[in-house]
Design a protein around this motif. Structure first.
Motif, PDB file in Angstrom:
ATOM      1  N   ARG A  70     -11.355   3.305  -5.697  1.00  0.00           N
ATOM      2  CA  ARG A  70     -10.003   3.641  -5.275  1.00  0.00           C
ATOM      3  C   ARG A  70      -9.974   4.089  -3.809  1.00  0.00           C
ATOM      4  NH1 ARG A  70      -9.952   6.080 -10.575  1.00  0.00           N
ATOM      5  NH2 ARG A  70      -8.607   4.882 -11.981  1.00  0.00           N
ATOM      6  N   ASN A  71     -10.989   4.799  -3.402  1.00  0.00           N
ATOM      7  CA  ASN A  71     -11.063   5.220  -2.000  1.00  0.00           C
ATOM      8  C   ASN A  71     -11.216   4.024  -1.069  1.00  0.00           C
ATOM      9  OD1 ASN A  71     -10.823   7.940  -2.699  1.00  0.00           O
ATOM     10  ND2 ASN A  71     -13.060   8.222  -2.828  1.00  0.00           N
ATOM     11  N   ARG A  72     -11.915   3.010  -1.542  1.00  0.00           N
ATOM     12  CA  ARG A  72     -12.133   1.810  -0.715  1.00  0.00           C
ATOM     13  C   ARG A  72     -10.860   0.967  -0.625  1.00  0.00           C
ATOM     14  NH1 ARG A  72     -15.939  -0.634  -3.522  1.00  0.00           N
ATOM     15  NH2 ARG A  72     -14.562  -2.138  -4.555  1.00  0.00           N
ATOM     16  N   THR A  73     -10.195   0.803  -1.748  1.00  0.00           N
ATOM     17  CA  THR A  73      -9.025  -0.074  -1.760  1.00  0.00           C
ATOM     18  C   THR A  73      -7.754   0.636  -1.319  1.00  0.00           C
ATOM     19  OG1 THR A  73      -8.549   0.448  -4.086  1.00  0.00           O
ATOM     20  CG2 THR A  73     -10.012  -1.416  -3.649  1.00  0.00           C
ATOM     21  N   GLY A  74      -7.713   1.942  -1.458  1.00  0.00           N
ATOM     22  CA  GLY A  74      -6.472   2.656  -1.187  1.00  0.00           C
ATOM     23  C   GLY A  74      -5.520   2.535  -2.365  1.00  0.00           C
ATOM     24  N   LYS A  75      -4.379   3.234  -2.280  1.00  0.00           N
ATOM     25  CA  LYS A  75      -3.382   3.170  -3.334  1.00  0.00           C
ATOM     26  C   LYS A  75      -2.452   1.979  -3.081  1.00  0.00           C
ATOM     27  CE  LYS A  75      -3.359   8.187  -4.110  1.00  0.00           C
ATOM     28  NZ  LYS A  75      -2.523   9.420  -4.164  1.00  0.00           N
ATOM     29  N   TRP A  76      -2.195   1.179  -4.112  1.00  0.00           N
ATOM     30  CA  TRP A  76      -1.396  -0.032  -3.937  1.00  0.00           C
ATOM     31  C   TRP A  76      -0.588  -0.317  -5.198  1.00  0.00           C
ATOM     32  CZ3 TRP A  76      -2.472  -3.572  -7.643  1.00  0.00           C
ATOM     33  CH2 TRP A  76      -3.732  -3.478  -8.261  1.00  0.00           C
ATOM     34  N   TYR A  77       0.392  -1.193  -5.070  1.00  0.00           N
ATOM     35  CA  TYR A  77       1.165  -1.668  -6.213  1.00  0.00           C
ATOM     36  C   TYR A  77       1.808  -3.004  -5.831  1.00  0.00           C
ATOM     37  CZ  TYR A  77       5.347  -0.149  -3.676  1.00  0.00           C
ATOM     38  OH  TYR A  77       6.332   0.002  -2.733  1.00  0.00           O
ATOM     39  N   TRP A  78       2.277  -3.739  -6.824  1.00  0.00           N
ATOM     40  CA  TRP A  78       2.895  -5.041  -6.570  1.00  0.00           C
ATOM     41  C   TRP A  78       4.325  -4.841  -6.086  1.00  0.00           C
ATOM     42  CZ3 TRP A  78       0.558  -9.694  -6.368  1.00  0.00           C
ATOM     43  CH2 TRP A  78      -0.739  -9.767  -6.875  1.00  0.00           C
ATOM     44  N   ALA A  79       4.707  -5.653  -5.099  1.00  0.00           N
ATOM     45  CA  ALA A  79       5.954  -5.433  -4.361  1.00  0.00           C
ATOM     46  C   ALA A  79       7.206  -5.585  -5.219  1.00  0.00           C
ATOM     47  CB  ALA A  79       6.025  -6.396  -3.177  1.00  0.00           C
ATOM     48  N   ASP A  80       7.167  -6.371  -6.297  1.00  0.00           N
ATOM     49  CA  ASP A  80       8.373  -6.567  -7.089  1.00  0.00           C
ATOM     50  C   ASP A  80       8.535  -5.523  -8.196  1.00  0.00           C
ATOM     51  OD1 ASP A  80       6.202  -7.540  -8.460  1.00  0.00           O
ATOM     52  OD2 ASP A  80       7.283  -9.216  -9.363  1.00  0.00           O
ATOM     53  N   GLU A 122      -9.847  -9.571  -7.611  1.00  0.00           N
ATOM     54  CA  GLU A 122      -9.724  -9.887  -9.028  1.00  0.00           C
ATOM     55  C   GLU A 122      -9.044  -8.744  -9.779  1.00  0.00           C
ATOM     56  OE1 GLU A 122     -13.398 -11.030 -10.759  1.00  0.00           O
ATOM     57  OE2 GLU A 122     -13.470 -12.985  -9.742  1.00  0.00           O
ATOM     58  N   HIS A 123      -9.393  -7.501  -9.448  1.00  0.00           N
ATOM     59  CA  HIS A 123      -8.760  -6.354 -10.106  1.00  0.00           C
ATOM     60  C   HIS A 123      -7.262  -6.310  -9.820  1.00  0.00           C
ATOM     61  CE1 HIS A 123     -12.769  -3.948 -10.482  1.00  0.00           C
ATOM     62  NE2 HIS A 123     -12.736  -5.031 -11.221  1.00  0.00           N
ATOM     63  N   ALA A 124      -6.878  -6.717  -8.608  1.00  0.00           N
ATOM     64  CA  ALA A 124      -5.458  -6.708  -8.264  1.00  0.00           C
ATOM     65  C   ALA A 124      -4.668  -7.678  -9.135  1.00  0.00           C
ATOM     66  CB  ALA A 124      -5.275  -7.050  -6.792  1.00  0.00           C
ATOM     67  N   THR A 125      -5.312  -8.752  -9.589  1.00  0.00           N
ATOM     68  CA  THR A 125      -4.607  -9.702 -10.452  1.00  0.00           C
ATOM     69  C   THR A 125      -4.533  -9.218 -11.895  1.00  0.00           C
ATOM     70  OG1 THR A 125      -6.605 -10.963 -11.013  1.00  0.00           O
ATOM     71  CG2 THR A 125      -5.428 -11.596  -9.012  1.00  0.00           C
ATOM     72  N   GLN A 126      -5.297  -8.175 -12.237  1.00  0.00           N
ATOM     73  CA  GLN A 126      -5.335  -7.690 -13.619  1.00  0.00           C
ATOM     74  C   GLN A 126      -4.438  -6.475 -13.845  1.00  0.00           C
ATOM     75  OE1 GLN A 126      -9.792  -7.481 -13.459  1.00  0.00           O
ATOM     76  NE2 GLN A 126      -9.631  -8.408 -15.499  1.00  0.00           N
ATOM     77  N   TYR A 127      -4.116  -5.764 -12.791  1.00  0.00           N
ATOM     78  CA  TYR A 127      -3.394  -4.495 -12.942  1.00  0.00           C
ATOM     79  C   TYR A 127      -2.159  -4.462 -12.052  1.00  0.00           C
ATOM     80  CZ  TYR A 127      -7.989  -3.487 -14.838  1.00  0.00           C
ATOM     81  OH  TYR A 127      -9.143  -3.543 -15.541  1.00  0.00           O
ATOM     82  N   GLU A 128      -1.160  -3.679 -12.522  1.00  0.00           N
ATOM     83  CA  GLU A 128       0.102  -3.584 -11.784  1.00  0.00           C
ATOM     84  C   GLU A 128       0.006  -2.623 -10.596  1.00  0.00           C
ATOM     85  OE1 GLU A 128       2.249  -5.654 -12.756  1.00  0.00           O
ATOM     86  OE2 GLU A 128       1.656  -6.078 -14.818  1.00  0.00           O
ATOM     87  N   THR A 129      -0.802  -1.575 -10.771  1.00  0.00           N
ATOM     88  CA  THR A 129      -0.924  -0.569  -9.707  1.00  0.00           C
ATOM     89  C   THR A 129      -2.381  -0.172  -9.549  1.00  0.00           C
ATOM     90  OG1 THR A 129      -0.738   1.401 -11.114  1.00  0.00           O
ATOM     91  CG2 THR A 129       1.319   0.350 -10.421  1.00  0.00           C
ATOM     92  N   TRP A 130      -2.651   0.624  -8.528  1.00  0.00           N
ATOM     93  CA  TRP A 130      -3.999   1.150  -8.293  1.00  0.00           C
ATOM     94  C   TRP A 130      -4.408   2.144  -9.374  1.00  0.00           C
ATOM     95  CZ3 TRP A 130      -4.377   6.453  -7.875  1.00  0.00           C
ATOM     96  CH2 TRP A 130      -3.157   7.133  -7.751  1.00  0.00           C
ATOM     97  N   ASN A 131      -3.455   2.698 -10.088  1.00  0.00           N
ATOM     98  CA  ASN A 131      -3.716   3.775 -11.038  1.00  0.00           C
ATOM     99  C   ASN A 131      -4.046   3.194 -12.424  1.00  0.00           C
ATOM    100  OD1 ASN A 131      -3.914   6.237 -12.238  1.00  0.00           O
ATOM    101  ND2 ASN A 131      -1.731   6.743 -12.146  1.00  0.00           N
ATOM    102  N   HIS A 132      -5.322   2.845 -12.586  1.00  0.00           N
ATOM    103  CA  HIS A 132      -5.764   2.315 -13.881  1.00  0.00           C
ATOM    104  C   HIS A 132      -7.146   2.871 -14.197  1.00  0.00           C
ATOM    105  CE1 HIS A 132      -8.377  -0.512 -11.680  1.00  0.00           C
ATOM    106  NE2 HIS A 132      -7.341  -0.687 -10.872  1.00  0.00           N
ATOM    107  N   PHE A 184       0.837  -1.205   0.000  1.00  0.00           N
ATOM    108  CA  PHE A 184       0.000   0.000   0.000  1.00  0.00           C
ATOM    109  C   PHE A 184       0.871   1.255   0.000  1.00  0.00           C
ATOM    110  CE2 PHE A 184      -2.924  -3.144   1.765  1.00  0.00           C
ATOM    111  CZ  PHE A 184      -4.063  -2.890   1.016  1.00  0.00           C
ATOM    112  N   ILE A 185       0.377   2.276  -0.688  1.00  0.00           N
ATOM    113  CA  ILE A 185       1.003   3.594  -0.657  1.00  0.00           C
ATOM    114  C   ILE A 185       0.220   4.415   0.361  1.00  0.00           C
ATOM    115  CG2 ILE A 185       1.623   5.625  -2.001  1.00  0.00           C
ATOM    116  CD1 ILE A 185       1.464   3.898  -4.497  1.00  0.00           C
ATOM    117  N   GLY A 186       0.786   4.584   1.521  1.00  0.00           N
ATOM    118  CA  GLY A 186       0.053   5.260   2.573  1.00  0.00           C
ATOM    119  C   GLY A 186      -0.890   4.300   3.264  1.00  0.00           C
TER     120      GLY A 186
END
Length: 275
Positions: free
Chosen positions: A161-171, A143-153, A127-129
């Protein structure tokens, strides 16, 4: 000669009256397996009484209800067939057991695979923040997390986005965590963890579909068994009715034949029943 003729006529009348009584009472009495006529002229017995016995036995059997057979098989496939004595009912029962076993086995496997891909998301999404998986929708957000690299799509709304927060894959390179997913995809930059989670999710979905297929076969087995049980019951009742109808229309005959069993021509009175 006149005296013997009178005796013969009397015996014939007695035999005829006995035959009429037997014909009228065959459906109201216990089944008989043999009948013998004794007289001074000899003794003869009716052979091959199986048809008469069968007709009398069938007359005592109760009719089966097609509606009951239909409902039995609709609830438990094969029970309607067994209700009428049809052994193929066991085939429907075995098929039902197989379909349901396959359904529950596949469904359990799909649920485990689904849990595995969600664990990959939890273990490798950062998570970012502020952010927490507790607020994520268990189906949509994972399911959306498996389709996208970051929250910004482009797919998610602002409310999502407000519900999930900002996120990205650790690698991913931390410098790319604010990049748009579309841009990262076009540049060939992605997360191996996301691909792992995506493949697991696809496997889980495919396994769920196979489980639904076997559940559909189980439902179809109920319907086919119920319809076939109704048809089988009607045929069962028809088979019971036909021999009885035929037995009621047949009559007893009286005949005089030559007796060759002793090697000589001896008069014999025979009571004959046609089958």
């Amino acid at each position: 000669m006149k005296f013997n003729t009178q005796i013969l006529i009397l015996v014939l009348l007695l035999c005829l009256s006995s035959g009429v009584c037997l014909a009228s009472d065959v459906f109201n009495t216990q089944p008989f397996t043999a009948f013998a006529l004794d007289s001074k002229l000899g003794t003869r017995s009716l052979a091959n009484q199986s048809s008469v016995t069968m007709a009398a036995s069938q007359a005592l059997q109760p009719r089966k209800s097609p509606n009951e057979a239909f409902l039995y098989s609709l609830v438990i496939p094969g029970m309607g067939q067994l209700y009428t004595g049809a052994k193929r009912g066991y085939i429907y029962i075995a098929a039902e057991a197989g379909f349901l076993a396959a359904y529950f086995t596949l469904r359990n496997s799909a649920a485990n695979t689904r849990d595995d891909y969600r664990d990959v998301v939890r273990d490798h999404v950062k998570f970012i923040g502020a952010g927490s998986f507790e607020d994520w929708d268990p189906i949509e957000d994972f399911e959306h997390a498996t389709q996208y690299e970051t929250w910004n799509h482009d797919y998610d709304s602002e409310a999502t986005r407000n519900r999930t927060g900002k996120w990205y894959w650790a690698d991913l390179n931390p410098d790319l965590k604010n990049e748009n997913h579309r841009d990262l995809e076009e540049r060939g930059l992605g997360s191996k963890y996301r691909l792992e989670a995506f493949e697991l999710r696809q496997e889980a979905n495919d396994t769920f579909e196979r489980a639904k297929f076997f559940l559909g076969l189980a439902i179809l087995n109920h319907v086919v068994s119920a319809v076939e049980a109704r048809i089988t019951t009607k045929r069962f009742n028809t088979r019971l009715q036909n021999p009885i109808s035929q037995a009621r229309t047949r009559t007893f005959d009286i005949d005089v034949r030559a007796d060759l069993s002793t090697g000589g021509l001896t008069s014999a009175l025979v009571l004959r029943k046609r089958f």
